[in-house]
Design an enzyme around this catalytic site. Structure first.
Site, PDB file in Angstrom:
ATOM      1  N   SER A  56      23.053  20.282 -12.972  1.00 49.87           N
ATOM      2  CA  SER A  56      22.011  19.588 -13.733  1.00 49.87           C
ATOM      3  C   SER A  56      22.612  18.452 -14.556  1.00 49.87           C
ATOM      4  O   SER A  56      22.058  17.352 -14.612  1.00 49.87           O
ATOM      5  CB  SER A  56      21.289  20.569 -14.658  1.00 49.87           C
ATOM      6  N   SER A  74      27.663  25.311 -12.285  1.00 49.80           N
ATOM      7  CA  SER A  74      28.635  24.427 -11.641  1.00 49.80           C
ATOM      8  C   SER A  74      28.527  23.007 -12.185  1.00 49.80           C
ATOM      9  O   SER A  74      29.253  22.118 -11.742  1.00 49.80           O
ATOM     10  CB  SER A  74      28.403  24.406 -10.136  1.00 49.80           C
ATOM     11  N   GLY A  75      27.600  22.781 -13.130  1.00 46.51           N
ATOM     12  CA  GLY A  75      27.420  21.450 -13.682  1.00 46.51           C
ATOM     13  C   GLY A  75      26.459  20.575 -12.892  1.00 46.51           C
ATOM     14  O   GLY A  75      26.432  19.351 -13.106  1.00 46.51           O
ATOM     15  N   HIS A 119      17.559  23.608 -22.174  1.00 47.04           N
ATOM     16  CA  HIS A 119      17.765  22.491 -21.251  1.00 47.04           C
ATOM     17  C   HIS A 119      16.952  21.266 -21.677  1.00 47.04           C
ATOM     18  O   HIS A 119      17.440  20.145 -21.621  1.00 47.04           O
ATOM     19  CB  HIS A 119      17.397  22.897 -19.818  1.00 47.04           C
TER      20      HIS A 119
END
Lengths: 169, 169, 169
Positions: C15, C12-13, C49
């Site tokens: 981070s 869902s964005g 990440h």
């Protein structure tokens, strides 16, 4: 509204909300279906949805080539409704298409529309982590497409129980 | 608030929010439980919730006949809290009741209440598509009920991490 | 912003939103990772990440002792980003830690921070009820932690398709 994303869960009233918004615009109504009738349950659902929309709508099937379809159909006096991006994501995976490339092409088409464009998509990432790797891949792809499209459109809403929550602007 | 829908996920603080809203109203407090203790896990959860509510609340069990129960109990000086519509959906399916008819009766009862009515429901359609047909049917029924109830109530909120997002008005 | 909860689904964005908010603050950037590389898929995701965050970030691993880590690292001229509470919940369960005690310690640490603190967490309760008891336990624990943290922070947002919905203030 020039470009609108309608996001929501299963049976959240996404398609109805999108159709109501489309029918409030002037111009021809073009329904771009990404669904493919893989089984009886799906075939029945597609037929029911088509009947629900009624005769004002022209339906085009575009299970994979969404950007091309949008560019071929967009014009100032027609409303395009894409329903839905989640099935499109699923179709891309099964057809082993390059998802990043297809998403970039879709974002390009959204930016180049000459008339109103409404895109419907499912939010699928709010349950627990799926057991199998394919479902996780699908969830990642669907979420990535939703983010890219949400960033590209002028307006976005999240539907819950048929009621919209404004995401942008 | 005359009629309020509190929608949210598992452990989103729905029931607590609904109880706090009910306790802020004047009048008697009536808890209408749709849960049935099918197994030990459920029986333990029901007993814990009843203890959490405390002695101000009278509890009625209504696993199926929700509209009848609302019409029998509604009065200007009592707050009715229905918890929850998702278990009611599940009960209707297992009892092979006509879901559309039961939903229409519930919507009628919501419109005919003589005092405050709060309904709690789960949003269950935001994960990936379930593998089995029964779970998909349940998801469809729960979502359809949520939409019908959301359209009928005066006020609706979506709970996330205990915090309400306003859906209407 | 002093303390912020970023809640949302998979992809869902969350981070990215949390990192953007952190990078907008003055001071050093400290990334507190709760992830543990149990398998290749997870190891690859962690490495990707870390590369995405870039060299401005210092990374600390804290799979279990989050409150202690926050108290050791918090200072007025550093931004702490905890990513994410859902993996931490999972780690606590597998390590058979006392979840209520750990949550209370985290809430205490949130209240005692001396600089900006951002916490990322998944909402996992919006799909259908999971089949197995461990998944249900995880869902309950994750939801309970989200509620406790949401009540403790100054600001909370819910991400959908990369776009924030304000939960508080």
């Amino acid at each position: 509204m020039r470009t609108l994303l309608v996001l929501g869960g299963a049976r959240s009233g996404k398609s109805r909300h999108a159709q109501t918004r489309a029918e409030a615009e002037a111009g021809a109504l073009v329904y771009v279906a990404t669904a493919q009738p893989f089984d009886d349950e799906m075939a029945e659902r597609i037929a029911r949805h088509r009947a629900d929309r009624g005769p004002r709508w022209r339906t085009i099937e575009a299970p994979l080539d969404l950007a091309t379809t949008i560019m071929a159909e967009t014009r100032p006096d027609a409303v395009l409704l894409i329903d839905c991006l989640t099935l499109w994501a699923s179709n891309l995976i099964f057809a082993e298409r390059d998802v990043d490339e297809a998403t970039a092409a879709l974002v390009g088409a959204i930016g180049a529309t000459r008339g109103p464009l409404i895109l419907v998509s499912n939010e699928v990432g709010l349950g627990i982590v799926p057991d199998n790797a394919l479902a996780r891949r699908f969830r990642d792809v669907a979420g990535t497409i939703n983010q890219a499209v949400a960033a590209a459109v002028d307006e976005a809403v999240f539907l819950a129980a048929g009621l919209p929550i404004r995401l942008k602007p």
